[in-house]
Design an enzyme around this catalytic site. Structure first.
Site, mmCIF file in Angstrom:
data_model
loop_
_atom_site.group_PDB
_atom_site.id
_atom_site.type_symbol
_atom_site.label_atom_id
_atom_site.label_comp_id
_atom_site.label_asym_id
_atom_site.label_seq_id
_atom_site.Cartn_x
_atom_site.Cartn_y
_atom_site.Cartn_z
ATOM 1 N N LYS A 120 11.499 -8.224 -2.761
ATOM 2 C CA LYS A 120 11.968 -9.204 -1.956
ATOM 3 C C LYS A 120 11.280 -10.538 -1.621
ATOM 4 C CE LYS A 120 15.497 -6.995 0.523
ATOM 5 N NZ LYS A 120 15.460 -5.374 0.305
ATOM 6 N N CYS A 171 -5.008 -3.918 2.319
ATOM 7 C CA CYS A 171 -5.361 -3.426 0.909
ATOM 8 C C CYS A 171 -4.806 -4.449 -0.257
ATOM 9 C CB CYS A 171 -4.593 -2.203 0.712
ATOM 10 S SG CYS A 171 -5.105 -0.889 1.610
HETATM 11 C C1 UDX Z 1 -0.283 -0.723 0.644
HETATM 12 C C2 UDX Z 1 0.345 0.051 -0.484
HETATM 13 O O1 UDX Z 1 1.780 0.290 -0.291
HETATM 14 C C3 UDX Z 1 -0.330 1.327 -0.213
HETATM 15 O O2 UDX Z 1 0.258 2.259 -1.279
HETATM 16 C C4 UDX Z 1 -1.819 1.388 -0.424
HETATM 17 O O3 UDX Z 1 -2.466 2.612 -0.168
HETATM 18 C C5 UDX Z 1 -2.388 0.411 0.536
HETATM 19 O O4 UDX Z 1 -1.533 -0.703 0.429
HETATM 20 P P1 UDX Z 1 0.037 -1.352 3.133
HETATM 21 O O5 UDX Z 1 -0.978 -2.463 2.870
HETATM 22 O O6 UDX Z 1 0.371 -0.695 4.417
HETATM 23 O O7 UDX Z 1 0.171 -0.416 1.915
HETATM 24 O O8 UDX Z 1 1.358 -2.276 3.045
HETATM 25 P P2 UDX Z 1 2.961 -2.292 2.260
HETATM 26 O O9 UDX Z 1 3.907 -1.838 3.366
HETATM 27 O O10 UDX Z 1 2.843 -1.902 0.946
HETATM 28 O O11 UDX Z 1 3.153 -3.793 2.312
HETATM 29 C C6 UDX Z 1 2.178 -4.953 2.008
HETATM 30 C C7 UDX Z 1 2.515 -6.331 2.337
HETATM 31 O O12 UDX Z 1 3.415 -6.888 1.481
HETATM 32 C C8 UDX Z 1 3.034 -6.645 3.650
HETATM 33 O O13 UDX Z 1 2.356 -7.782 4.108
HETATM 34 C C9 UDX Z 1 4.586 -6.731 3.505
HETATM 35 O O14 UDX Z 1 5.102 -7.718 4.209
HETATM 36 C C10 UDX Z 1 4.578 -7.619 2.030
HETATM 37 N N1 UDX Z 1 5.663 -7.338 1.495
HETATM 38 C C11 UDX Z 1 6.293 -6.178 1.089
HETATM 39 C C12 UDX Z 1 6.333 -8.594 1.064
HETATM 40 O O15 UDX Z 1 5.959 -9.566 1.300
HETATM 41 N N2 UDX Z 1 7.455 -8.580 0.298
HETATM 42 C C13 UDX Z 1 8.074 -7.276 -0.024
HETATM 43 O O16 UDX Z 1 9.116 -7.371 -0.754
HETATM 44 C C14 UDX Z 1 7.434 -6.028 0.075
#
Ligand code: UDX
Length: 454
Positions: free
Chosen positions: A269, A278
């Site tokens: 997305k 992370c």
């Molecule tokens: C991530 C991994 O998913 C997890 O497996 C790992 O152990 C730690 O890092 P997290 O940092 O909690 O987890 O975030 P996640 O829910 O995966 O989203 C990360 C970022 O990507 C967020 O800022 C979210 O807004 C962004 N994102 C997600 C987008 O910008 N576009 C997307 O399509 C999906």
């Protein structure tokens, strides 16, 4: 099993609480008295949905307690799971907390006759466990590895869904120095969690974590790059493009007409970039690890480049739409890096706010729970930045608004409400949570990631 958890950040605490609820005897160790006190009073020191009630359950069953005394905790347990922070700084990951913790564990192992496994859960670059960690442990304990066990067991926990991810893992990866270390760590999970348990060596386990996060981050930057191409071309909506892309059966086979992998689509997305504790740190660490090994990982480096420019593109488009930002009141909707967390680390909101202030806008940032954390990390810019937990006061008389975090309370703001509250109804939607047509029908100027302004 008796398990010691070193470090009670969101990984350590979630691990400790979930293992205690699954029947293990857990001792959580943290250097901070206030955190230890709060855990022992069954109050979670961090915001993580579902954690508070499980912590209460674990403490009331006396399966979990916290202490500042690492030595006693190591003496009384069979495994120490190390879950301290590994921030990225000065071009590589900072291992000082890991080094300190394993040195202290090694000192205890010197006096401990019973077999004990040291299991690294913190994210560390490949070779860290079987070089740095192992050397420190051997030196501090005066024992050869083998007399104590060594393992690396990466976590795959999303903030905001960490409890669910821990309780229902996709896979459990155990990197082990030898069979005895593997079997000990396997006993933590076997029969309690339904997931394949993969045995690999220490450095492979470390690499699995980086490769997993880099892939997810790459999907996001890929989507954002496709969005930027769409923005240059009238009539293409990135959402329609990516939706069609995700239906490819190699990503998303259908069973009885239903997609089997809808979760995958969440990373395809377009938006204003990823943040969190992370992805940014792990992608940078992987690129610098590759450099240190003599390989320049160009694709991994581009993930970060795209991610850093993505929030700035949105600000430039907003600036063009309202004819300059100087002195304009801009409402920033959301500072958390994603909904359901108060974490602002590496949030695209920080880049957006700083850029708006650099361009002399008056910024009002609003977030249901994360404003306090944002206030701690954004440098003071005099009176040009203030915070609110109420979107109405933030939008009142604003010249423009930028949506950064897709909180449900922001999705619920109607186009009419925007128009009624704002001075100039201009909105840059960094997560595409609003419908362009309805916004425009109500009189808003709508700027969306992956949609042209032309
Ligand atoms: C991530 C991994 O998913 C997890 O497996 C790992 O152990 C730690 O890092 P997290 O940092 O909690 O987890 O975030 P996640 O829910 O995966 O989203 C990360 C970022 O990507 C967020 O800022 C979210 O807004 C962004 N994102 C997600 C987008 O910008 N576009 C997307 O399509 C999906």
């Amino acid at each position: 099993m008796k398990i010691c958890i070193v470090g009670t950040g969101y990984v350590g605490l979630v691990t400790g609480v979930c293992l205690a609820v699954k029947g293990h005897q857990v001792i959580c160790v943290d250097k901070r008295d206030d955190i230890v006190k709060s855990i022992n009073e069954a109050q979670s020191p961090i915001y993580e949905p579902g954690l508070d009630s499980l912590l209460k359950e674990a403490v009331s069953k006396t399966n979990l307690r916290a202490t500042t005394g690492l030595a006693d905790a190591v003496m009384q347990t069979e495994v120490s799971i190390v879950a301290v922070g590994t921030p990225y700084g000065e071009g590589r990951i900072d291992l000082s907390q890991i080094e300190q913790s394993v040195r202290e564990i090694g000192d205890v192992l010197k006096q401990k006759d019973k077999y004990h496994v040291v299991c690294i859960k913190s994210t560390v670059v490949p070779t860290t466990t079987d070089t740095t960690v192992r050397n420190i442990l051997e030196k501090a304990s005066g024992k050869k590895t083998g007399r104590f066990g060594l393992a690396m067991n990466p976590e795959f926990l999303r903030e905001g869904r960490a409890v669910e991810d821990f309780m229902k893992p996709d896979r459990i990866v155990i990197g082990a120095y030898d069979k005895k270390s593997f079997n000990t760590v396997k006993r933590i999970y076997k029969g309690r969690f339904e997931a394949p348990i993969l045995r690999v060596n220490l450095r492979t386990a470390e690499m699995v974590k980086y490769a997993s996060n880099a892939l997810l981050a790459a999907l996001i930057s890929y989507s954002n790059e496709v969005a930027s191409i769409c923005e240059q071309t009238r009539g293409i909506d990135v959402n329609e493009v990516l939706e069609a892309v995700t239906l490819d059966k190699r990503f998303n086979p259908r069973v009885k007409g239903l997609l089997t992998n809808p979760e995958m689509n969440k990373y395809l997305k377009a938006g204003c970039g990823f943040g969190g504790s992370c992805f940014p740190k792990d992608v940078k660490a992987l690129a610098s690890f590759a450099d240190s090994k003599g390989y320049s990982a160009e694709m991994i480096k581009s993930i970060m480049k795209i991610n850093e420019t993505q929030p700035l593109r949105l600000v430039s488009r907003l600036e063009r739409a309202i004819g300059g930002l100087h002195g304009k009141k801009v409402a920033v909707l959301g500072v958390a890096f994603k909904p359901n967390t108060d974490d602002v680390r590496e949030s695209p909101a920080l880049i957006i706010i700083e850029e708006l202030m650099r361009k002399m806008a008056q910024v009002v940032a609003v977030d249901p729970i994360a404003v306090e954390n944002a206030d701690k990390v954004i440098p003071a810019y005099g009176t040009s930045l203030c915070y609110s937990s109420d979107y109405k006061s933030a939008l009142q008389d604003a010249d423009a608004a930028v949506l950064v975090t897709g909180w449900p309370e922001f999705s619920a703001i109607s186009p009419r409400e925007f128009v009624a509250l704002m001075k100039d109804p201009v909105l840059a939607d960094g997560r595409r949570i609003y419908d362009k047509q309805s916004m425009e029908a109500a009189g808003m100027v709508y700027i969306g990631v992956g949609l042209t302004d032309m």
